[in-house]
Design a protein around this motif. Structure first.
Motif, short mmCIF file in Angstrom:
data_model
loop_
_atom_site.label_atom_id
_atom_site.label_comp_id
_atom_site.label_asym_id
_atom_site.label_seq_id
_atom_site.Cartn_x
_atom_site.Cartn_y
_atom_site.Cartn_z
N ILE A 1 -6.08 -7.53 1.57
CA ILE A 1 -7.40 -6.97 1.26
C ILE A 1 -7.89 -7.63 -0.03
CG2 ILE A 1 -8.73 -4.89 0.77
CD1 ILE A 1 -6.54 -3.29 2.16
N ASN A 2 -9.03 -8.28 0.05
CA ASN A 2 -9.63 -8.94 -1.11
C ASN A 2 -8.65 -9.87 -1.82
OD1 ASN A 2 -12.02 -7.51 -0.68
ND2 ASN A 2 -11.38 -5.81 -1.98
N GLY A 3 -7.86 -10.59 -1.02
CA GLY A 3 -6.93 -11.57 -1.57
C GLY A 3 -5.64 -11.00 -2.10
N ILE A 4 -5.44 -9.69 -1.97
CA ILE A 4 -4.22 -9.03 -2.43
C ILE A 4 -3.40 -8.59 -1.22
CG2 ILE A 4 -3.25 -7.08 -3.70
CD1 ILE A 4 -5.76 -7.13 -5.44
N THR A 5 -2.12 -8.92 -1.20
CA THR A 5 -1.25 -8.52 -0.10
C THR A 5 -0.62 -7.17 -0.41
OG1 THR A 5 -0.73 -10.82 0.43
CG2 THR A 5 0.75 -9.13 1.30
N HIS A 6 -0.95 -6.18 0.41
CA HIS A 6 -0.37 -4.84 0.27
C HIS A 6 0.83 -4.75 1.20
CE1 HIS A 6 -3.76 -3.08 -2.08
NE2 HIS A 6 -4.38 -4.10 -1.52
N ARG A 7 1.97 -4.33 0.65
CA ARG A 7 3.24 -4.35 1.37
C ARG A 7 3.81 -2.93 1.42
NH1 ARG A 7 6.32 -7.47 -2.50
NH2 ARG A 7 8.04 -7.35 -1.02
N SER A 8 3.30 -2.16 2.35
CA SER A 8 3.80 -0.79 2.49
C SER A 8 5.22 -0.81 3.04
CB SER A 8 2.87 0.03 3.39
OG SER A 8 1.62 0.20 2.76
N TYR A 9 5.97 0.21 2.69
CA TYR A 9 7.41 0.24 2.96
C TYR A 9 7.71 1.37 3.95
CZ TYR A 9 12.45 0.64 1.95
OH TYR A 9 13.81 0.72 2.04
N ASP B 1 1.50 1.11 -0.27
CA ASP B 1 1.39 0.23 -1.43
C ASP B 1 -0.07 0.15 -1.87
OD1 ASP B 1 1.65 -1.73 -3.35
OD2 ASP B 1 1.89 -3.38 -1.91
N TYR B 2 -0.47 0.95 -2.82
CA TYR B 2 -1.86 0.96 -3.29
C TYR B 2 -2.22 -0.26 -4.10
CZ TYR B 2 -3.39 5.58 -1.80
OH TYR B 2 -3.78 6.66 -1.04
N TYR B 3 -1.33 -0.71 -4.97
CA TYR B 3 -1.69 -1.74 -5.94
C TYR B 3 -1.50 -3.17 -5.43
CZ TYR B 3 -1.36 2.26 -9.13
OH TYR B 3 -1.53 3.47 -9.75
N GLY B 4 -0.72 -3.34 -4.37
CA GLY B 4 -0.47 -4.66 -3.84
C GLY B 4 0.83 -5.26 -4.35
N ASP B 5 1.52 -5.99 -3.46
CA ASP B 5 2.80 -6.64 -3.77
C ASP B 5 3.82 -5.65 -4.33
OD1 ASP B 5 2.19 -9.24 -2.90
OD2 ASP B 5 1.04 -9.62 -4.73
N GLN B 6 3.70 -4.39 -3.92
CA GLN B 6 4.60 -3.31 -4.37
C GLN B 6 4.69 -3.26 -5.90
OE1 GLN B 6 8.37 -3.08 -2.33
NE2 GLN B 6 7.44 -3.12 -0.32
N LYS B 7 3.56 -3.47 -6.54
CA LYS B 7 3.49 -3.49 -8.00
C LYS B 7 3.88 -2.13 -8.57
CE LYS B 7 0.33 -4.49 -11.85
NZ LYS B 7 1.18 -5.53 -12.46
#
Length: 278
Positions: free
Chosen positions: A49-57, A102-108
């Protein structure tokens, strides 16, 4: 972790976003995690989303037959950390297809209140982005054979508790919503009666005022929505997180772990999920 929020009318009409990633049915990101109850399979559900990869677990018990009810886990404002993943494992052990979002992206994951506030406040102030991000994760789940898309619920902690309530307010895709020590008033009001609510609150939580509680109950009663509200005596904000007391002392936050409230609230959640998924 309380913010003044801005509700956007466009939020209510936003549909499910499309995802650029290939489906998770390939399960190339799957792994096996050893737990006390046996083997759990874990999936990483990715979307951009918008260039950010969100990686839900996600995690589930592969030995259980058929599609499993889905429980989304929305994190505290610290991000998708080990605490959230442990909750995902616990839910998988109970027989659910559990997903830590993962709200922030890349499990930040962040370590300071300043960082957390900066990231979390965006979703309070621009709730359409919270809806877009959550719908992307929900869409990925719809592609998983092991997940029963017709039986879904959301639980959330602190920031995640407020977000869980918001998703329930604006979408009837869910059987129920559980908030653990989350803020109750976010500027978004309930629009449907089909979602049931379980609110688990700390009676000593200074971040959730009596006025906010009264306003929430009035909102639910006015909309004729079924809900249960439980106050735990002497429990402060973040009472379910074993590290809350240490974190509170480190950063000067009025938060603390409460073992009794943690265990009782988890049992209330278990009963609630069993009931709504009958």
């Amino acid at each position: 972790m309380k913010f003044k929020t801005l509700a956007l009318l466009a939020l209510l009409s936003l549909g499910v976003v499309s995802c650029k990633e290939k489906t998770v049915s390939d399960q190339e990101n799957s792994a096996v995690t050893q737990t006390k109850s046996g083997n759990l399979t874990t999936d990483e559900l990715k979307t951009e989303i918008n260039g950010i990869t969100h990686r839900s677990y996600a995690a589930y018990n592969p030995d259980l037959e058929g599609p499993l009810p889905v429980v989304f886990v929305l994190p505290e404002w610290w991000g998708l950390n080990d605490y959230v993943k442990n909750r995902v494992h616990q839910l998988a052990e109970l027989g659910y297809y559990a997903v830590g979002v993962d709200y922030y992206g890349d499990q930040k994951v962040v370590d300071t209140p300043e960082e957390a506030k900066k990231l979390a406040s965006h979703f309070y102030e621009i709730p359409i982005d919270a809806r877009r991000m959550f719908d992307a994760a929900k869409h990925q789940v719809s592609l998983v054979d092991k997940a029963d898309y017709n039986k879904m619920a959301i639980i959330g902690y602190c920031f995640g508790g407020a977000q869980a309530l918001n998703m329930g307010r604006i979408s009837d895709d869910f059987k129920g919503v559980v908030s653990f020590h989350g803020n109750l008033s976010t500027g978004i009001r309930a629009k449907n009666k089909s979602v049931q609510y379980l609110v688990l609150n700390g009676a000593a939580d200074e971040m959730v005022s009596q006025e906010e509680i009264a306003s929430f109950k009035k909102e639910m009663d006015s909309a004729k929505i079924k809900y249960t509200f439980i106050d735990y005596p002497d429990a402060k904000h973040a009472f379910t997180n074993p590290k809350a007391t240490e974190i509170g002392k480190k950063h000067g936050l009025d938060i603390a772990y409460n073992k009794e409230a943690d265990e009782k609230s988890w049992n209330e959640m278990k009963k609630f999920l069993e009931e709504i998924f009958k």
